[in-house]
Design a protein around this motif. Sequence first.
Motif, PDB file in Angstrom:
ATOM      1  N   UNK A  25       0.422  -1.065   0.116  1.00 43.43           N
ATOM      2  CA  UNK A  25      -0.294   0.315  -0.187  1.00 43.43           C
ATOM      3  C   UNK A  25       1.221   1.421  -0.305  1.00 43.43           C
ATOM      4  N   UNK A  26       1.009   2.096  -0.694  1.00 39.98           N
ATOM      5  CA  UNK A  26       1.623   3.346  -1.609  1.00 39.98           C
ATOM      6  C   UNK A  26       0.580   4.280  -1.278  1.00 39.98           C
ATOM      7  N   UNK A  27       1.384   5.119   0.242  1.00 40.37           N
ATOM      8  CA  UNK A  27       0.184   6.330   0.115  1.00 40.37           C
ATOM      9  C   UNK A  27       0.888   7.660   0.143  1.00 40.37           C
ATOM     10  N   UNK A  28       0.637   8.862  -0.292  1.00 40.55           N
ATOM     11  CA  UNK A  28       0.942  10.410   0.466  1.00 40.55           C
ATOM     12  C   UNK A  28       0.741  11.156  -1.216  1.00 40.55           C
ATOM     13  N   UNK A  29       1.952  12.142  -0.739  1.00 36.00           N
ATOM     14  CA  UNK A  29       0.719  13.741  -1.724  1.00 36.00           C
ATOM     15  C   UNK A  29       2.429  13.182  -2.590  1.00 36.00           C
ATOM     16  N   UNK A  30       1.966  12.956  -3.995  1.00 38.58           N
ATOM     17  CA  UNK A  30       2.651  12.590  -5.461  1.00 38.58           C
ATOM     18  C   UNK A  30       2.950  13.564  -6.434  1.00 38.58           C
ATOM     19  N   UNK A  31       2.207  15.003  -5.580  1.00 40.19           N
ATOM     20  CA  UNK A  31       2.406  15.845  -6.665  1.00 40.19           C
ATOM     21  C   UNK A  31       2.300  15.694  -7.949  1.00 40.19           C
ATOM     22  N   UNK A  32       1.173  15.313  -8.153  1.00 39.76           N
ATOM     23  CA  UNK A  32       0.504  14.562  -9.505  1.00 39.76           C
ATOM     24  C   UNK A  32      -0.368  14.131  -9.597  1.00 39.76           C
ATOM     25  N   UNK A  33      -1.559  13.562 -11.231  1.00 43.10           N
ATOM     26  CA  UNK A  33      -2.013  13.542 -11.350  1.00 43.10           C
ATOM     27  C   UNK A  33      -2.556  12.894 -12.392  1.00 43.10           C
ATOM     28  N   UNK A  34      -3.384  12.121 -12.383  1.00 44.55           N
ATOM     29  CA  UNK A  34      -4.230  11.254 -13.531  1.00 44.55           C
ATOM     30  C   UNK A  34      -4.591  11.346 -14.881  1.00 44.55           C
ATOM     31  N   UNK A  35      -5.302  12.318 -15.267  1.00 40.87           N
ATOM     32  CA  UNK A  35      -5.715  13.319 -15.903  1.00 40.87           C
ATOM     33  C   UNK A  35      -6.256  14.995 -15.880  1.00 40.87           C
ATOM     34  N   UNK A  46      -3.163  24.656 -17.436  1.00 40.47           N
ATOM     35  CA  UNK A  46      -3.293  24.523 -16.386  1.00 40.47           C
ATOM     36  C   UNK A  46      -1.738  23.361 -16.688  1.00 40.47           C
ATOM     37  N   UNK A  47      -0.972  22.960 -16.158  1.00 39.41           N
ATOM     38  CA  UNK A  47       0.185  22.325 -16.117  1.00 39.41           C
ATOM     39  C   UNK A  47      -0.832  20.652 -16.366  1.00 39.41           C
ATOM     40  N   UNK A  48      -0.029  19.448 -17.276  1.00 36.43           N
ATOM     41  CA  UNK A  48      -0.330  18.241 -16.944  1.00 36.43           C
ATOM     42  C   UNK A  48       0.110  17.802 -17.551  1.00 36.43           C
ATOM     43  N   UNK A  49       1.668  17.964 -17.382  1.00 42.28           N
ATOM     44  CA  UNK A  49       2.575  16.535 -18.035  1.00 42.28           C
ATOM     45  C   UNK A  49       2.809  16.108 -16.830  1.00 42.28           C
ATOM     46  N   UNK A  50       2.114  15.951 -16.584  1.00 43.56           N
ATOM     47  CA  UNK A  50       2.886  14.867 -15.255  1.00 43.56           C
ATOM     48  C   UNK A  50       1.726  14.008 -15.482  1.00 43.56           C
ATOM     49  N   UNK A  51       0.785  13.781 -15.982  1.00 50.04           N
ATOM     50  CA  UNK A  51      -0.440  13.204 -16.546  1.00 50.04           C
ATOM     51  C   UNK A  51       0.625  11.598 -16.939  1.00 50.04           C
ATOM     52  N   UNK A  53       3.702  10.302 -17.020  1.00 50.10           N
ATOM     53  CA  UNK A  53       4.350   9.576 -17.410  1.00 50.10           C
ATOM     54  C   UNK A  53       4.164   8.800 -15.625  1.00 50.10           C
ATOM     55  N   UNK A  54       2.712   9.500 -14.610  1.00 50.82           N
ATOM     56  CA  UNK A  54       2.384   9.044 -13.325  1.00 50.82           C
ATOM     57  C   UNK A  54       1.153   8.189 -13.398  1.00 50.82           C
ATOM     58  N   UNK A  55       0.811   8.459 -14.613  1.00 49.00           N
ATOM     59  CA  UNK A  55      -0.270   6.970 -15.255  1.00 49.00           C
ATOM     60  C   UNK A  55       0.804   5.547 -15.595  1.00 49.00           C
ATOM     61  N   UNK A  56       1.943   5.879 -16.577  1.00 50.71           N
ATOM     62  CA  UNK A  56       3.134   5.339 -16.728  1.00 50.71           C
ATOM     63  C   UNK A  56       3.353   3.828 -15.657  1.00 50.71           C
ATOM     64  N   UNK A  57       4.013   4.739 -14.686  1.00 54.30           N
ATOM     65  CA  UNK A  57       4.592   4.859 -12.936  1.00 54.30           C
ATOM     66  C   UNK A  57       3.162   3.000 -12.657  1.00 54.30           C
ATOM     67  N   UNK A  58       2.003   3.684 -13.001  1.00 55.52           N
ATOM     68  CA  UNK A  58       1.210   3.539 -12.290  1.00 55.52           C
ATOM     69  C   UNK A  58       0.826   2.077 -12.849  1.00 55.52           C
ATOM     70  N   UNK A  59       0.672   1.777 -14.161  1.00 58.75           N
ATOM     71  CA  UNK A  59       0.491   0.081 -14.687  1.00 58.75           C
ATOM     72  C   UNK A  59       1.438  -0.281 -14.345  1.00 58.75           C
TER      73      UNK A  59
END
Length: 296
Positions: A25-35, A46-51, A53-59
Amino acid sequence: MHSKKGCSGSKLLFSHSSPKRNNVCLCGDFNAVRSVEERRSTRAQSSVGDVVPFNRFIEENSLVDLPLCGRNFTWYKGDSTSMSRLDRFLLSEEWCLVWPNCLQVAHLRGLSDHCPLFLSVNEDNWGPRPSRMLICWSDVPGYKQFVIDKWRELSIQGWGRFVLQEKLKRMKFALREWHRTHVSNLPGRIQAFKQRVDVLETKAEQLQLSDEELAFLRSSTVDIHSLSRLNTSISWQQSRLSWLKDGDANSKYFHAVLAARRRGNSINYLNVDGLIVEGVIQVREAVFNYFCLLKS
């Protein structure tokens, strides 16, 4: 199980490991959004450049992102002009198999600009479950005769609809007891047979097995095959994957799909005229009032 998280910029990792599985179980403030919908701002872009890589990390890590209950965002700017869902719980598939009813809820925000998140197991009692028949029951010797004999011995007086209702109700409890006796704890029974086979095979490496031991070894192999087929059939039916072949041995995948279906079908809260309604009694009342208005 109950965890709380509400600190900005923090990340926590809870894990429960065993030789066969790893529950993470990984939890916290990831400072990124998925969409894009998970970030709102008064700025034109609004900046969405983290979408990505963050989704790739989860998958790539096969993590499960639970739906958020209570509100849509977890971080708010002081003047409420910007808000994002930066905080979340990410769970491994093994974690969700052990605790399939996990729920993450965002609570009221205090002095911090982040909302505290709670992860808990949703065990709300929504009442009796509907009766379902399992396809594999027909493969168990004596099942059909049990149903016939039990139905005939039920003696209920009254008008036709009442008699049928009561018979079906009592058959449900009778089948539940029959299931516990003949089909329950299949993984444990399969493991017990495997251990017995392993003992005999280890002995056969050094000594000649007796006729009784050889017969028991053959019958245990047949029992393992039969119980494994029953266990896979139950998992396949409960997952409702009609596009896969009946008998597919990928039980872990079936359980993962079943856990995802349960999360998707659960009603944790309702938005009624802009107000969030939570709890079994409150949600039931809201649904009842809604359909009463439609009927009128």
